[in-house]
Design a protein around this motif. Sequence first.
Motif, PDB file in Angstrom:
ATOM      1  N   PHE A  76       0.842  -1.193   0.000  1.00 53.22           N
ATOM      2  CA  PHE A  76       0.000   0.000   0.000  1.00 53.22           C
ATOM      3  C   PHE A  76       0.881   1.248   0.000  1.00 53.22           C
ATOM      4  N   GLU A  77       0.357   2.322  -0.527  1.00 47.72           N
ATOM      5  CA  GLU A  77       1.112   3.567  -0.622  1.00 47.72           C
ATOM      6  C   GLU A  77       1.689   4.032   0.715  1.00 47.72           C
ATOM      7  N   PRO A  78       0.934   3.993   1.831  1.00 41.06           N
ATOM      8  CA  PRO A  78       1.482   4.524   3.085  1.00 41.06           C
ATOM      9  C   PRO A  78       2.683   3.752   3.621  1.00 41.06           C
ATOM     10  N   SER A  79       2.871   2.508   3.191  1.00 43.23           N
ATOM     11  CA  SER A  79       3.974   1.713   3.736  1.00 43.23           C
ATOM     12  C   SER A  79       5.165   1.636   2.786  1.00 43.23           C
ATOM     13  N   ARG A  80       5.200   2.492   1.770  1.00 40.90           N
ATOM     14  CA  ARG A  80       6.315   2.474   0.819  1.00 40.90           C
ATOM     15  C   ARG A  80       7.472   3.374   1.249  1.00 40.90           C
ATOM     16  N   ASP A  81       7.242   4.261   2.180  1.00 41.72           N
ATOM     17  CA  ASP A  81       8.276   5.176   2.646  1.00 41.72           C
ATOM     18  C   ASP A  81       9.154   4.465   3.676  1.00 41.72           C
ATOM     19  N   VAL A 205     -12.878   5.820  16.106  1.00 41.76           N
ATOM     20  CA  VAL A 205     -11.612   5.108  16.276  1.00 41.76           C
ATOM     21  C   VAL A 205     -10.496   6.093  15.932  1.00 41.76           C
ATOM     22  N   ALA A 206      -9.557   6.279  16.856  1.00 39.29           N
ATOM     23  CA  ALA A 206      -8.464   7.218  16.650  1.00 39.29           C
ATOM     24  C   ALA A 206      -7.470   6.677  15.624  1.00 39.29           C
ATOM     25  N   VAL A 207      -6.970   7.568  14.785  1.00 38.84           N
ATOM     26  CA  VAL A 207      -5.965   7.220  13.778  1.00 38.84           C
ATOM     27  C   VAL A 207      -4.748   8.108  14.008  1.00 38.84           C
ATOM     28  N   GLU A 208      -3.607   7.472  14.169  1.00 40.08           N
ATOM     29  CA  GLU A 208      -2.358   8.196  14.393  1.00 40.08           C
ATOM     30  C   GLU A 208      -1.288   7.665  13.458  1.00 40.08           C
ATOM     31  N   GLY A 209      -1.363   8.053  12.209  1.00 35.50           N
ATOM     32  CA  GLY A 209      -0.359   7.637  11.243  1.00 35.50           C
ATOM     33  C   GLY A 209      -0.744   6.388  10.485  1.00 35.50           C
ATOM     34  N   PRO A 210       0.097   5.982   9.536  1.00 30.30           N
ATOM     35  CA  PRO A 210      -0.236   4.850   8.661  1.00 30.30           C
ATOM     36  C   PRO A 210      -0.189   3.526   9.391  1.00 30.30           C
ATOM     37  N   GLY A 211      -1.073   2.613   8.974  1.00 32.82           N
ATOM     38  CA  GLY A 211      -1.064   1.287   9.563  1.00 32.82           C
ATOM     39  C   GLY A 211      -2.340   0.531   9.291  1.00 32.82           C
ATOM     40  N   ALA A 212      -2.389  -0.702   9.793  1.00 32.86           N
ATOM     41  CA  ALA A 212      -3.581  -1.541   9.735  1.00 32.86           C
ATOM     42  C   ALA A 212      -4.301  -1.424  11.069  1.00 32.86           C
ATOM     43  N   TYR A 213      -5.535  -0.990  11.039  1.00 33.43           N
ATOM     44  CA  TYR A 213      -6.327  -0.756  12.249  1.00 33.43           C
ATOM     45  C   TYR A 213      -7.462  -1.766  12.313  1.00 33.43           C
ATOM     46  N   ARG A 235      -7.249   9.167   5.569  1.00 33.09           N
ATOM     47  CA  ARG A 235      -7.535   8.532   4.284  1.00 33.09           C
ATOM     48  C   ARG A 235      -7.580   7.024   4.474  1.00 33.09           C
ATOM     49  N   CYS A 236      -8.577   6.378   3.896  1.00 25.25           N
ATOM     50  CA  CYS A 236      -8.715   4.928   3.940  1.00 25.25           C
ATOM     51  C   CYS A 236      -8.336   4.359   2.575  1.00 25.25           C
ATOM     52  N   TYR A 237      -7.353   3.443   2.565  1.00 26.95           N
ATOM     53  CA  TYR A 237      -6.885   2.848   1.320  1.00 26.95           C
ATOM     54  C   TYR A 237      -7.578   1.522   1.012  1.00 26.95           C
ATOM     55  N   ALA A 238      -7.935   0.790   2.051  1.00 24.83           N
ATOM     56  CA  ALA A 238      -8.564  -0.519   1.838  1.00 24.83           C
ATOM     57  C   ALA A 238      -9.244  -0.961   3.117  1.00 24.83           C
ATOM     58  N   VAL A 239     -10.205  -1.852   2.959  1.00 27.07           N
ATOM     59  CA  VAL A 239     -10.839  -2.536   4.089  1.00 27.07           C
ATOM     60  C   VAL A 239     -10.599  -4.027   3.892  1.00 27.07           C
ATOM     61  N   CYS A 240     -10.088  -4.679   4.939  1.00 25.20           N
ATOM     62  CA  CYS A 240      -9.702  -6.085   4.866  1.00 25.20           C
ATOM     63  C   CYS A 240     -10.447  -6.878   5.931  1.00 25.20           C
ATOM     64  N   PHE A 241     -10.593  -8.163   5.680  1.00 22.76           N
ATOM     65  CA  PHE A 241     -11.317  -9.041   6.604  1.00 22.76           C
ATOM     66  C   PHE A 241     -10.440 -10.251   6.902  1.00 22.76           C
ATOM     67  N   THR A 242     -10.375 -10.631   8.177  1.00 19.17           N
ATOM     68  CA  THR A 242      -9.607 -11.809   8.559  1.00 19.17           C
ATOM     69  C   THR A 242     -10.561 -12.935   8.920  1.00 19.17           C
ATOM     70  N   PRO A 243     -10.123 -14.197   8.763  1.00 21.09           N
ATOM     71  CA  PRO A 243     -11.040 -15.313   8.975  1.00 21.09           C
ATOM     72  C   PRO A 243     -11.394 -15.512  10.438  1.00 21.09           C
TER      73      PRO A 243
END
Length: 247
Positions: A76-81, A205-213, A235-243
């Motif tokens: 994802f873009e936020p984790s490329r830096d 839900v608080a957001v403090e920088g890039p990551g998976a929340y 900014r939200c890049y994706a929504v993911c679901f875990t089993p």
Amino acid sequence: MRAPVDHIAAPPFPAKLPWINVAPLRMDQQLGRPVLIEFWDFCRANSIRTLPYMKAWHERYANRGLRVIGVHAAGFEPSRDPEAVRAAVARLGVPYPVVVDTDLEIWGFYGNLGWPARYLFNQEGKLFEHHYGEGGYEETELAIQELLGIDEPTLRPIRPEDEPGAVLEPQSEEVQGPYSGSYRGGAVWAVLDGTGEVFVNGRAVAVEGPGAYELISHERSTNGELTLDPGPGVRCYAVCFTPGLAS
């Protein structure tokens, strides 16, 4: 799973990639010890869920000869830096070396298929065991112990769905965010960046920088409805679901 052949040699690390927690390493300098490589991304939920096992194996076996190395490969873009990766490594308390695969060179050398992915090499630098995705923790640890000549109880599963023999139901596919709608899974995660809040079914839900929340968690696989509203500065890049465990 155990590699079907034992003649696959560990690919080298390209020169001049950023390293975290250590000076640059070379694979040919690791001969004589087993090496556990994991491809991960701090913006991917599956990587975050596997991370406690990687940290525990480092803490448990590093002084007995195991070298653990994380290969951070951004999806994802936020984790490329690289600086964002450095900050995430510190925030998540990753104690072992991490190399930032900025242009997915290492990914290409391995022919890697996804996140997370574990490759265990023996003392001769040959592939001994590998596993794609979550799970398989007991098998990986038993393989580590086999290489180190150790026979002792393995780590206890962290989550019910990590128990050997647990029956899981497939989760909904990842979707580009922000997403609101129906889903099925054990948990809902979002890849977020910025500073502020997102509102999840009306809850902030608080957001403090890039990551998976992690936004929603269920005891078992559940049919649910998600309403996701990113606030200003997020900014939200994706929504993911875990089993989750089968109902």
